[in-house]
Write a protein that holds these residues in place. Sequence first.
Motif, PDB file in Angstrom:
ATOM      1  N   PHE A   1       0.823  -1.212   0.000  1.00  0.00           N
ATOM      2  CA  PHE A   1       0.000   0.000   0.000  1.00  0.00           C
ATOM      3  C   PHE A   1       0.856   1.261   0.000  1.00  0.00           C
ATOM      4  CE2 PHE A   1      -3.122  -3.077   1.850  1.00  0.00           C
ATOM      5  CZ  PHE A   1      -3.995  -3.034   0.781  1.00  0.00           C
ATOM      6  N   GLY A   2       1.972   1.200   0.740  1.00  0.00           N
ATOM      7  CA  GLY A   2       2.840   2.381   0.815  1.00  0.00           C
ATOM      8  C   GLY A   2       3.444   2.722  -0.535  1.00  0.00           C
ATOM      9  N   VAL A   3       4.029   1.721  -1.187  1.00  0.00           N
ATOM     10  CA  VAL A   3       4.692   1.993  -2.464  1.00  0.00           C
ATOM     11  C   VAL A   3       3.651   2.321  -3.535  1.00  0.00           C
ATOM     12  CG1 VAL A   3       6.275   1.115  -4.216  1.00  0.00           C
ATOM     13  CG2 VAL A   3       6.658   0.556  -1.824  1.00  0.00           C
ATOM     14  N   ALA A   4       2.492   1.642  -3.478  1.00  0.00           N
ATOM     15  CA  ALA A   4       1.431   1.957  -4.444  1.00  0.00           C
ATOM     16  C   ALA A   4       0.977   3.408  -4.281  1.00  0.00           C
ATOM     17  CB  ALA A   4       0.250   1.012  -4.266  1.00  0.00           C
ATOM     18  N   LEU A   5       0.910   3.851  -3.023  1.00  0.00           N
ATOM     19  CA  LEU A   5       0.524   5.236  -2.771  1.00  0.00           C
ATOM     20  C   LEU A   5       1.565   6.191  -3.345  1.00  0.00           C
ATOM     21  CD1 LEU A   5      -1.661   6.929  -1.306  1.00  0.00           C
ATOM     22  CD2 LEU A   5      -0.122   7.002   0.663  1.00  0.00           C
ATOM     23  N   LEU A   6       2.847   5.853  -3.106  1.00  0.00           N
ATOM     24  CA  LEU A   6       3.910   6.716  -3.649  1.00  0.00           C
ATOM     25  C   LEU A   6       3.860   6.739  -5.171  1.00  0.00           C
ATOM     26  CD1 LEU A   6       6.954   5.843  -1.334  1.00  0.00           C
ATOM     27  CD2 LEU A   6       5.590   7.949  -1.374  1.00  0.00           C
ATOM     28  N   ALA A   7       3.577   5.580  -5.781  1.00  0.00           N
ATOM     29  CA  ALA A   7       3.482   5.527  -7.243  1.00  0.00           C
ATOM     30  C   ALA A   7       2.321   6.390  -7.728  1.00  0.00           C
ATOM     31  CB  ALA A   7       3.292   4.089  -7.712  1.00  0.00           C
ATOM     32  N   ALA A   8       1.171   6.321  -6.999  1.00  0.00           N
ATOM     33  CA  ALA A   8       0.007   7.133  -7.383  1.00  0.00           C
ATOM     34  C   ALA A   8       0.342   8.609  -7.258  1.00  0.00           C
ATOM     35  CB  ALA A   8      -1.194   6.769  -6.512  1.00  0.00           C
ATOM     36  N   LEU A   9       1.073   8.979  -6.192  1.00  0.00           N
ATOM     37  CA  LEU A   9       1.448  10.384  -6.004  1.00  0.00           C
ATOM     38  C   LEU A   9       2.368  10.840  -7.136  1.00  0.00           C
ATOM     39  CD1 LEU A   9       2.060  10.554  -2.141  1.00  0.00           C
ATOM     40  CD2 LEU A   9       0.212  11.639  -3.440  1.00  0.00           C
ATOM     41  N   ALA A  10       3.344   9.983  -7.470  1.00  0.00           N
ATOM     42  CA  ALA A  10       4.273  10.343  -8.542  1.00  0.00           C
ATOM     43  C   ALA A  10       3.517  10.557  -9.841  1.00  0.00           C
ATOM     44  CB  ALA A  10       5.316   9.237  -8.713  1.00  0.00           C
ATOM     45  N   ASN A  11       2.541   9.687 -10.098  1.00  0.00           N
ATOM     46  CA  ASN A  11       1.754   9.851 -11.324  1.00  0.00           C
ATOM     47  C   ASN A  11       0.789  11.020 -11.235  1.00  0.00           C
ATOM     48  OD1 ASN A  11       2.733   8.011 -13.149  1.00  0.00           O
ATOM     49  ND2 ASN A  11       1.700   6.318 -12.106  1.00  0.00           N
ATOM     50  N   GLY A  12       0.429  11.375 -10.014  1.00  0.00           N
ATOM     51  CA  GLY A  12      -0.400  12.562  -9.852  1.00  0.00           C
ATOM     52  C   GLY A  12       0.319  13.783 -10.391  1.00  0.00           C
ATOM     53  N   VAL A  13       1.606  13.858 -10.137  1.00  0.00           N
ATOM     54  CA  VAL A  13       2.398  14.991 -10.632  1.00  0.00           C
ATOM     55  C   VAL A  13       2.761  14.792 -12.109  1.00  0.00           C
ATOM     56  CG1 VAL A  13       4.500  16.334 -10.312  1.00  0.00           C
ATOM     57  CG2 VAL A  13       3.297  15.415  -8.326  1.00  0.00           C
ATOM     58  N   GLY A  14       3.420  13.667 -12.383  1.00  0.00           N
ATOM     59  CA  GLY A  14       3.899  13.428 -13.749  1.00  0.00           C
ATOM     60  C   GLY A  14       2.765  13.277 -14.749  1.00  0.00           C
ATOM     61  N   GLY A  15       1.734  12.539 -14.330  1.00  0.00           N
ATOM     62  CA  GLY A  15       0.606  12.309 -15.230  1.00  0.00           C
ATOM     63  C   GLY A  15      -0.146  13.599 -15.518  1.00  0.00           C
ATOM     64  N   PHE A  16      -0.235  14.460 -14.494  1.00  0.00           N
ATOM     65  CA  PHE A  16      -0.895  15.753 -14.688  1.00  0.00           C
ATOM     66  C   PHE A  16      -0.147  16.559 -15.742  1.00  0.00           C
ATOM     67  CE2 PHE A  16      -1.441  20.239 -13.837  1.00  0.00           C
ATOM     68  CZ  PHE A  16      -2.804  20.350 -13.705  1.00  0.00           C
ATOM     69  N   LEU A  17       1.176  16.613 -15.586  1.00  0.00           N
ATOM     70  CA  LEU A  17       1.983  17.382 -16.551  1.00  0.00           C
ATOM     71  C   LEU A  17       1.814  16.816 -17.956  1.00  0.00           C
ATOM     72  CD1 LEU A  17       5.253  17.995 -14.530  1.00  0.00           C
ATOM     73  CD2 LEU A  17       3.524  19.666 -15.188  1.00  0.00           C
ATOM     74  N   LEU A  18       1.884  15.489 -18.059  1.00  0.00           N
ATOM     75  CA  LEU A  18       1.747  14.845 -19.370  1.00  0.00           C
ATOM     76  C   LEU A  18       0.400  15.169 -20.012  1.00  0.00           C
ATOM     77  CD1 LEU A  18       3.242  11.265 -19.217  1.00  0.00           C
ATOM     78  CD2 LEU A  18       3.246  12.759 -21.198  1.00  0.00           C
ATOM     79  N   ALA A  19      -0.650  15.004 -19.218  1.00  0.00           N
ATOM     80  CA  ALA A  19      -1.996  15.260 -19.753  1.00  0.00           C
ATOM     81  C   ALA A  19      -2.121  16.717 -20.184  1.00  0.00           C
ATOM     82  CB  ALA A  19      -3.055  14.929 -18.700  1.00  0.00           C
ATOM     83  N   TRP A  20      -1.582  17.615 -19.368  1.00  0.00           N
ATOM     84  CA  TRP A  20      -1.667  19.045 -19.650  1.00  0.00           C
ATOM     85  C   TRP A  20      -0.959  19.375 -20.968  1.00  0.00           C
ATOM     86  CZ3 TRP A  20      -4.501  22.809 -17.624  1.00  0.00           C
ATOM     87  CH2 TRP A  20      -4.192  24.122 -17.950  1.00  0.00           C
ATOM     88  N   VAL A  21       0.259  18.871 -21.078  1.00  0.00           N
ATOM     89  CA  VAL A  21       1.046  19.159 -22.279  1.00  0.00           C
ATOM     90  C   VAL A  21       0.370  18.553 -23.510  1.00  0.00           C
ATOM     91  CG1 VAL A  21       3.224  18.646 -23.447  1.00  0.00           C
ATOM     92  CG2 VAL A  21       3.236  19.415 -21.076  1.00  0.00           C
TER      93      VAL A  21
ATOM     94  N   LEU B   1      -8.233  14.416 -11.139  1.00  0.00           N
ATOM     95  CA  LEU B   1      -6.876  14.044 -10.747  1.00  0.00           C
ATOM     96  C   LEU B   1      -6.919  12.996  -9.642  1.00  0.00           C
ATOM     97  CD1 LEU B   1      -3.797  14.629 -10.951  1.00  0.00           C
ATOM     98  CD2 LEU B   1      -4.117  16.264  -9.099  1.00  0.00           C
ATOM     99  N   LEU B   2      -7.778  13.236  -8.646  1.00  0.00           N
ATOM    100  CA  LEU B   2      -7.867  12.284  -7.534  1.00  0.00           C
ATOM    101  C   LEU B   2      -8.430  10.952  -8.016  1.00  0.00           C
ATOM    102  CD1 LEU B   2      -9.116  14.597  -4.649  1.00  0.00           C
ATOM    103  CD2 LEU B   2      -6.857  13.609  -4.953  1.00  0.00           C
ATOM    104  N   THR B   3      -9.413  10.995  -8.913  1.00  0.00           N
ATOM    105  CA  THR B   3      -9.962   9.761  -9.463  1.00  0.00           C
ATOM    106  C   THR B   3      -8.867   8.977 -10.182  1.00  0.00           C
ATOM    107  OG1 THR B   3     -12.048  10.925  -9.808  1.00  0.00           O
ATOM    108  CG2 THR B   3     -11.794   8.800 -10.904  1.00  0.00           C
ATOM    109  N   GLY B   4      -8.100   9.679 -11.001  1.00  0.00           N
ATOM    110  CA  GLY B   4      -7.006   9.032 -11.733  1.00  0.00           C
ATOM    111  C   GLY B   4      -5.994   8.436 -10.781  1.00  0.00           C
ATOM    112  N   MET B   5      -5.684   9.181  -9.705  1.00  0.00           N
ATOM    113  CA  MET B   5      -4.709   8.673  -8.736  1.00  0.00           C
ATOM    114  C   MET B   5      -5.256   7.460  -8.006  1.00  0.00           C
ATOM    115  SD  MET B   5      -3.143  12.263  -7.372  1.00  0.00           S
ATOM    116  CE  MET B   5      -2.301  11.559  -5.964  1.00  0.00           C
ATOM    117  N   ALA B   6      -6.552   7.475  -7.695  1.00  0.00           N
ATOM    118  CA  ALA B   6      -7.161   6.326  -7.013  1.00  0.00           C
ATOM    119  C   ALA B   6      -7.121   5.089  -7.910  1.00  0.00           C
ATOM    120  CB  ALA B   6      -8.595   6.654  -6.615  1.00  0.00           C
ATOM    121  N   LEU B   7      -7.397   5.298  -9.205  1.00  0.00           N
ATOM    122  CA  LEU B   7      -7.330   4.177 -10.154  1.00  0.00           C
ATOM    123  C   LEU B   7      -5.902   3.658 -10.256  1.00  0.00           C
ATOM    124  CD1 LEU B   7      -9.595   5.611 -13.002  1.00  0.00           C
ATOM    125  CD2 LEU B   7     -10.061   3.544 -11.673  1.00  0.00           C
ATOM    126  N   ALA B   8      -4.951   4.586 -10.315  1.00  0.00           N
ATOM    127  CA  ALA B   8      -3.539   4.201 -10.394  1.00  0.00           C
ATOM    128  C   ALA B   8      -3.137   3.414  -9.147  1.00  0.00           C
ATOM    129  CB  ALA B   8      -2.666   5.455 -10.542  1.00  0.00           C
TER     130      ALA B   8
END
Lengths: 274, 355
Positions: free
Chosen positions: A64-84, A197-204
Amino acid sequence: MNSLSKRRTLPGFTPTLTATLLWLAILVLIPLATLFWTAAQLDASTFWQVVTSPRAVAAYKLTFGVALLAALANGVGGFLLAWVLVRHPFPGRNVVDAMLDIPFALPTAVAGLAFATLCSANGWLGRGLALLGIHAANNRLAIWVVLTYVSLPFVVRTLQPVIEDLGTEADQAAASLGASRWQTFAWVLAPQLLPALLTGMALAFARAVGEYGSVVFVSGNIPYRTEIIPLVILGHLESYHFAEAASVAVVMLLASFMVNGAINLLARWSRRHA
Amino acid sequence: MTITIESITKRFNGYVAVDRVSLTIPDGKLVALLGPSGSGKTTLLRVIAGLEVPDEGAVSMNGVDVTHTPARLRNIGFVFQHYALFKHMTVFDNIAFPLKVRKRSVEEQRALVNDLLKLVRLEGFGQRYPSQLSGGQRQRVALARALAAKPKVMLLDEPFGALDAKVRQELRQWLRRLHQEMSITSLFVTHDQEEALELADRIVVMNHGRVEQEGTPEDLFEHPKTPFVMSFLGDVNIFHGRVEQGQTVIHHDPAAVAPSVTETKAVRAYARPHELDIDRTPRDERSLPAKVRHVNTAGATVKVELLLRDGHTTVQAYLGRERYQELKLQPGEEVYVVPRQLRIFVDEDDEAPTA
């Protein structure tokens, strides 16, 4: 009040509903019920002992810990990617967009193997990292990297349509009203993108918790240190402890129910002003 | 605030949306940018707002060059065609937004927003969300929000485009009164000539990225310089004819004098439906024989559709009720159409007005 007997415009309601329920039962309900059934063979205290064993607890924390960190990382990186991808058309955008589906399409074992090779002490990336004193093989960092990889598309794909839908009119309105870029982002864009963003992170997160195929190649699977829950279950299974395996699985299942519920609540929240 | 536009050109991927437009928007006036879609009127408005950077030319406000000033520093109020309300914010928060970004105190925000809600007649709607409002109400929220920061200029993009006819009429009158009270220099884009004629102090008619004509509504309506302006501002009848010896001849009947044209040339003569009269007998050499096709008596004027003797030119004439009572026209009757006024434009040379 009996809505089933009401006359309908579309024919074939009864056969389609029956088929749907049957399909759902075979694929989802019966297997899950079996899981609970198997776990129920243990008495309460044994069940508790199994699911709270130090090895299992270490695996929960890790997964759960690492999955959470992965979701957080994608929250930032995925947001930037989607935005660009939505806001800044650039040559080759379609290629980048298509590449985002690779984590969905590529067998995760292949990805795991690729990362294992890349990050091992004599791999391309591993050598470079080793110079910096970072080791990314057979440890938690490696798990985090592969979980971030497999869950990458979720945040991007959830955000993309929302950013598109937002259009540029709201930013222009904010600018014409005197807002700086930062104010526009903080007060106009972020609040409208946050639910997605939160929905995407929850799915991730949900995806990362369940990931197995790629993790086993890079984690080294050391009990108490780099062993994820699916491996704990597998361990029980390999020693023919079916009930124990099912018990740990039930814990995971309940956790994913909770995540699922959270996702649904988020989706409802995001539609509140639509 | 006087806005001066000097030779603005804006291209999109090689397409010239605005082509060397120069214009002055006088202080305190309500000006309409009128034109068909694709005429560049919205692009010009966005250039003035700072939402587009022109490829060439300059925009200045009260003599200060603002061509490269970002929109947020121009102190303009911009009302978007589809309102662009922040849908996650209440009506109150939407209107307070320009005050919030200017870091006004909460008390000041509340007082100003309440004043504005009163002004746009939406008291009690402060805690609603935009999705809970009708189109006309959203439009008024957008106006209130644009007014909140006390802009020196109001720019409105098709402000009533998305509303139904009755609401549009009400909002027009309301905007007219509002402008009279506040006298903010205002510029609005519209493709509706009626709206422009009714609302604006001055009208700028645009076509193909250029200004066709600019002036007061009366000016443009009575003295159009081009056939485009003539036909865009109100209904017109077009008669084909030619100029012979300084006389315009329509279907071999001399109709009006075109003194500036001497040689024989094909011309088009324009008359508005209310400038046509109908007689039972030919009045003079200008009378054109025609047959009544259809009479519509619903409305303030009686609309008569006629077919000229050439067999293919259809003409619309609007008669006063009294004149209609005198004539008692019936479909199929043979009558004579007399243009009281004609504006002559030489064919293939739209720039040469002669009326």
